[in-house]
Design a protein around this motif. Structure first.
Motif, short mmCIF file in Angstrom:
data_model
loop_
_atom_site.label_atom_id
_atom_site.label_comp_id
_atom_site.label_asym_id
_atom_site.label_seq_id
_atom_site.Cartn_x
_atom_site.Cartn_y
_atom_site.Cartn_z
N HIS A 71 0.85 -1.19 0.00
CA HIS A 71 0.00 0.00 0.00
C HIS A 71 0.87 1.23 0.00
N ASP A 100 6.87 2.25 6.41
CA ASP A 100 5.54 1.61 6.23
C ASP A 100 4.72 2.42 5.26
N MET A 101 4.80 2.09 3.88
CA MET A 101 5.74 1.14 3.37
C MET A 101 6.27 1.55 2.00
N GLU A 134 -4.94 0.57 3.05
CA GLU A 134 -4.61 -0.53 3.97
C GLU A 134 -4.66 -0.08 5.43
N GLU A 135 -4.21 1.14 5.67
CA GLU A 135 -4.11 1.62 7.06
C GLU A 135 -5.47 1.86 7.69
N GLU A 159 4.98 -5.25 3.08
CA GLU A 159 4.89 -4.55 4.37
C GLU A 159 6.28 -4.60 5.00
N PRO A 160 6.56 -3.64 5.89
CA PRO A 160 7.87 -3.66 6.54
C PRO A 160 8.11 -4.97 7.30
ZN LIG Z 1 1.69 -1.02 6.17
#
Ligand SMILES: [Zn+2]
Length: 365
Positions: A71, A100-101, A134-135, A159-160
């Motif tokens: 994302h 992120d990210m 996403e968040e 993702e991280p």
């Molecule tokens: Zn993320």
């Protein structure tokens, strides 16, 4: 890589600000167009556009698909850059959403570029999907993610990774939210206490009961995070409400919690319960990631790198793809720390390493 990361970070993209998110999507799309892959912006009514990049070789589509997922939205409102500017110091790159990210998107870009430069033999079509929400729970992107995942043989989530050691997230808790509303009956606390049904007493009993569902050893956590109810001390409250965070590591436990939640019964005579919600993302169980992680570890070893794994308490879109039964390896993105905080950073020298490892996985999956 850091120059491109700087550009991405400097285009702020909070999930909830469509215009800003759209601008960032256009910038990322333009950068990906340089690879010659097919780039599409999937416009959204309320959110930023999702971005789909397809790298297809002749006949590749017939042999399957790999999905690289992530994302570009961040948790930071526009203007955050003023107090939290992009900067590089001590080998670390700082800035809102760097870790992120957005660094993950840069790594994927370089992985693709590497495969193209080397004319690597790709047996499968590769789809890169960069979403905008996403968040905040992936409401607008979920269908698109699930449709692409269903066509795919494996999903790599950028993702991280966890912490400066860069741990892959081979299991993730499923996450949900429930709301309990109690309806009682108002009455004068002094003159007619027997006529009232105290909604706060009821919610307190329910919260005490729900608390017992916690089971840290097997990864179940149930947290009542908000309560409200009542108007005056001398009024028996007719309404109370609690909002509860739900997490579980196993799909079976998720179902069990949901079942318990929806079969709660009122304990105070005359009180009525209303229960809403449940899990939004199912757990990513390790069985869905184990083989991909093993492959990644062996490829990393050939490159002189050592990688390790962990279980994450938070969910991501990897939970959605694993829930469909598609092998999913999460935490493939940036190495650094401090997600969602003013100090978030990426360790610069790990970016080419992770990009190379992703390239290797895309050829060998
Ligand atoms: Zn993320």
């Amino acid at each position: 890589m850091l120059t491109i990361l700087e550009k991405f970070v400097c285009s702020e993209s909070p999930s909830t600000e469509k215009a800003a998110a759209d601008r960032c999507a256009a910038l990322i799309a333009n950068t990906w167009k340089g690879t010659g892959a097919k780039v599409e912006l999937v416009d959204q009514k309320h959110r930023g556009a999702h971005l789909r990049v397809t790298e297809a070789r002749k006949n590749a589509a017939k042999c399957g698909q790999l999905l690289v997922l992530g994302h570009y939205d961040t948790v930071y409102g526009t203007g955050t850059l003023r107090k939290m500017p992009f900067r590089i110091s001590g080998g670390k790159a700082y800035g809102p959403g760097a870790f992120d990210m957005k660094a993950g998107i840069v790594q994927a870009l370089f992985a693709l570029h590497t495969l193209q430069l080397l004319h690597a033999p790709l047996s499968k079509q590769i789809v890169f999907l960069w979403t905008s929400d996403e968040e905040i729970g992936s409401e607008s992107s979920r269908k698109l993610i699930e449709a692409e995942a269903k066509r795919s043989d494996a999903v790599f989530v950028l993702e991280p990774a966890l912490g400066p050691k860069g741990l892959f997230k081979t299991a993730r808790k499923g996450v949900g939210e429930a709301e309990i509303v109690v309806h009682g009956r108002a009455s004068h606390a002094g003159l007619a206490p027997a006529d009232g049904v105290n909604a706060i007493h009821e919610i307190a009993l329910q919260i005490a009961r729900i608390k017992e569902w916690n089971h840290p050893r097997i990864g179940i956590s149930v947290n009542t995070g908000m309560i409200e109810g009542g108007t005056r001390t001398n009024v028996i409250p007719d309404r109370a409400r609690a909002v509860i965070d739900l997490r579980a590591l196993r799909i079976a436990d998720m179902r069990m919690i949901e079942k318990r939640l929806h079969s709660l019964k009122a304990m105070v005579p005359g009180a009525k319960l209303e229960v809403h919600g449940g899990f939004n993302r199912a757990p990513l169980e390790r069985r869905h990631s184990a083989r991909l992680f093993q492959r990644a570890r062996s490829l990393a070893k050939q490159m002189g790198l050592k990688i390790d794994e962990c279980t994450a308490g938070g969910g991501s879109d990897g939970n959605l793809t694993a829930a469909l039964g598609i092998p999913t390896l999460d935490g493939f993105g940036a190495v650094g720390d401090g997600a969602h905080s003013p100090g978030e950073y990426v360790i610069g020298k790990t970016m080419p390493e992770r990009a190379a490892l992703l390239a290797a996985m895309l050829v060998n999956s």
